[in-house]
Design a protein around this motif. Structure first.
Motif, PDB file in Angstrom:
ATOM      1  N   ILE A 165     -24.637 -95.243 -15.172  1.00  0.00           N
ATOM      2  CA  ILE A 165     -23.658 -95.133 -16.244  1.00  0.00           C
ATOM      3  C   ILE A 165     -24.061 -93.979 -17.155  1.00  0.00           C
ATOM      4  O   ILE A 165     -25.233 -93.575 -17.179  1.00  0.00           O
ATOM      5  CB  ILE A 165     -23.545 -96.454 -17.050  1.00  0.00           C
ATOM      6  N   THR A 166     -23.096 -93.411 -17.851  1.00  0.00           N
ATOM      7  CA  THR A 166     -23.359 -92.336 -18.802  1.00  0.00           C
ATOM      8  C   THR A 166     -22.797 -92.723 -20.157  1.00  0.00           C
ATOM      9  O   THR A 166     -21.652 -93.164 -20.249  1.00  0.00           O
ATOM     10  CB  THR A 166     -22.735 -91.007 -18.337  1.00  0.00           C
ATOM     11  N   MET A 167     -23.597 -92.563 -21.185  1.00  0.00           N
ATOM     12  CA  MET A 167     -23.165 -92.821 -22.550  1.00  0.00           C
ATOM     13  C   MET A 167     -22.791 -91.510 -23.225  1.00  0.00           C
ATOM     14  O   MET A 167     -23.548 -90.551 -23.177  1.00  0.00           O
ATOM     15  CB  MET A 167     -24.291 -93.479 -23.359  1.00  0.00           C
ATOM     16  N   GLY A 168     -21.613 -91.495 -23.836  1.00  0.00           N
ATOM     17  CA  GLY A 168     -21.245 -90.362 -24.663  1.00  0.00           C
ATOM     18  C   GLY A 168     -21.500 -90.712 -26.117  1.00  0.00           C
ATOM     19  O   GLY A 168     -20.877 -91.625 -26.651  1.00  0.00           O
ATOM     20  N   ILE A 169     -22.437 -90.032 -26.751  1.00  0.00           N
ATOM     21  CA  ILE A 169     -22.772 -90.342 -28.142  1.00  0.00           C
ATOM     22  C   ILE A 169     -22.706 -89.078 -28.993  1.00  0.00           C
ATOM     23  O   ILE A 169     -22.730 -87.965 -28.469  1.00  0.00           O
ATOM     24  CB  ILE A 169     -24.166 -90.985 -28.266  1.00  0.00           C
ATOM     25  N   ASN A 170     -22.625 -89.282 -30.293  1.00  0.00           N
ATOM     26  CA  ASN A 170     -22.689 -88.169 -31.238  1.00  0.00           C
ATOM     27  C   ASN A 170     -24.140 -88.027 -31.675  1.00  0.00           C
ATOM     28  O   ASN A 170     -24.643 -88.843 -32.448  1.00  0.00           O
ATOM     29  CB  ASN A 170     -21.780 -88.450 -32.436  1.00  0.00           C
ATOM     30  N   GLY A 171     -24.822 -87.022 -31.172  1.00  0.00           N
ATOM     31  CA  GLY A 171     -26.230 -86.847 -31.462  1.00  0.00           C
ATOM     32  C   GLY A 171     -26.528 -86.553 -32.919  1.00  0.00           C
ATOM     33  O   GLY A 171     -27.686 -86.628 -33.340  1.00  0.00           O
TER      34      GLY A 171
END
Length: 372
Positions: free
Chosen positions: A356-362
């Motif tokens: 799975i891949t998480m898209g986050i705001n770094g």
């Protein structure tokens, strides 16, 4: 020696909204923040797709090639593994030539843009098939201190061998996000969390909530065992934005679908005893599994010994309490929080690997500590 890790902020905040435990976005600012993350992850979908598909192709190529694979999935490639399938090392995954780059071409000459599964006949973009939504509750079983930094979190818990391959991208840049700490925790095969073995004495005979968002839930079991750490651990993403874990397939408990919790910290302090103290928290989420797979695992030992198996049974994804499974699809339903699972061998009891891949705001820092 205590070491402090930090990630330089990449781009300004998409939006600033303090999010408490399972607080749905209500104000205009909170809603816009959530939707900004949604849109950013959507536009990152092709990059996410290749990121995830490349990791899967590399793993599949190693398994199918019959080459010696790294021991216990994470040891150096020089250590033989007696031919047992496992995940490749980071070097194997990202060496030039390990997997094709760019878009693939079908035998019919059609271009295919794949977001998750490598299927030769597929010609449509599967935009969000592997992107995990932002921000759902951490739940009552997180330990604010004492989470160990390690990849193998199983300890002596018996269950179905499961490797988790978790990629992290920054939605500001659509690029993999290195040097962030992915912290995960989960229930064991019979539905218990480390440190929380029994209900409170006055709630031993408590019955699940009937109706409402908390339908099916019991009160959280108190923490009475403070030395247990099994099925808890955190690991830093490598230079390619990937963190990998060895665990067991999680069990279920009253009111909740089968899930794995996750947090992502962009800064943290590593303690001398191998644990960490969290700093800037950029993401809180939960991973799920397909219901059909859950039902198959239910037939295996020790999952058949779940104490509620013959009393209340498992909660299916679509009936997950607190709407957590639904919330994990995001406010517009564009995310998919379900691991893409593959067999490690020819049959399920040889183990699984999930991607799975998480898209986050770094650049984001949130308040999502449990207050329930």
């Amino acid at each position: 020696m205590v070491r402090t890790h930090s990630l330089a902020l990449i781009i300004g905040l998409v939006g600033v909204a303090s999010v408490s435990a399972h607080q749905e976005p209500k104000t205009d600012a909170e809603i816009e923040t959530q939707r900004a993350l949604q849109r950013a992850a959507y536009y990152c979908a092709p990059a996410v797709g290749e990121f995830t598909a490349a990791r899967k192709r590399a793993w599949q190529q190693q398994v199918l090639s019959g080459l010696p694979l790294n021991q216990a999935a994470f040891a150096p490639a020089s250590i033989p593994s007696a031919g047992n399938p496992s995940l490749p090392t980071n070097e194997d995954l990202f060496n030039s030539g390990t997997y094709p780059s760019g878009s693939q071409t079908t035998p019919q000459g059609k271009q295919e843009i794949l977001a998750c599964d490598v299927i030769e006949e597929e010609t449509e973009m599967q935009n969000n098939s592997c992107v995990l939504t932002p921000i759902v509750t951490e739940g009552p079983y997180y330990h604010n201190s004492g989470h160990p930094i390690r990849q193998n979190i199983a300890e002596y818990q018996i269950g179905l061998l499961t490797y988790l391959d978790i990629g992290v991208i920054d939605v500001n840049t659509c690029k993999p996000l290195p040097n962030v700490l992915v912290d995960i925790w989960q229930a064991n095969a019979t539905g218990h969390y480390a440190g929380h073995p029994e209900p409170a004495p006055h709630l031993v005979n408590e019955q699940p909530q009937v109706g409402g968002k908390r339908s099916g839930l019991l009160s959280a079991f108190p923490r009475t065992n403070f030395h247990e750490q099994w099925l808890r651990g955190a690991w830093q993403t490598d230079s390619h934005g990937v963190a990998r874990f060895t665990t067991i397939f999680p069990g279920y408990y009253t009111g909740r679908a089968t899930h794995v919790h996750a947090k992502v910290f962009t800064s943290w302090t590593e303690n001398p005893n191998g644990t960490f103290d969290g700093g800037k928290l950029a993401h809180v989420g939960q991973f799920f599994f397909e219901d059909d797979l859950n039902m198959q695992v239910d037939k295996m030992y020790p999952y058949v010994e779940n104490p509620i198996r013959d009393i209340r049974g498992r909660t299916r994804n679509w009936r997950d309490s607190l709407n957590i499974f639904e919330d994990s699809h995001g406010p517009e339903g564009e995310y998919n929080p379900i691991f893409k699972m593959h067999l490690l061998g020819g049959v399920i009891n040889q183990g699984l690997v999930g991607f799975i891949t998480m898209g986050i705001n770094g650049s984001y820092e949130m308040d999502n500590w449990w207050k329930g």
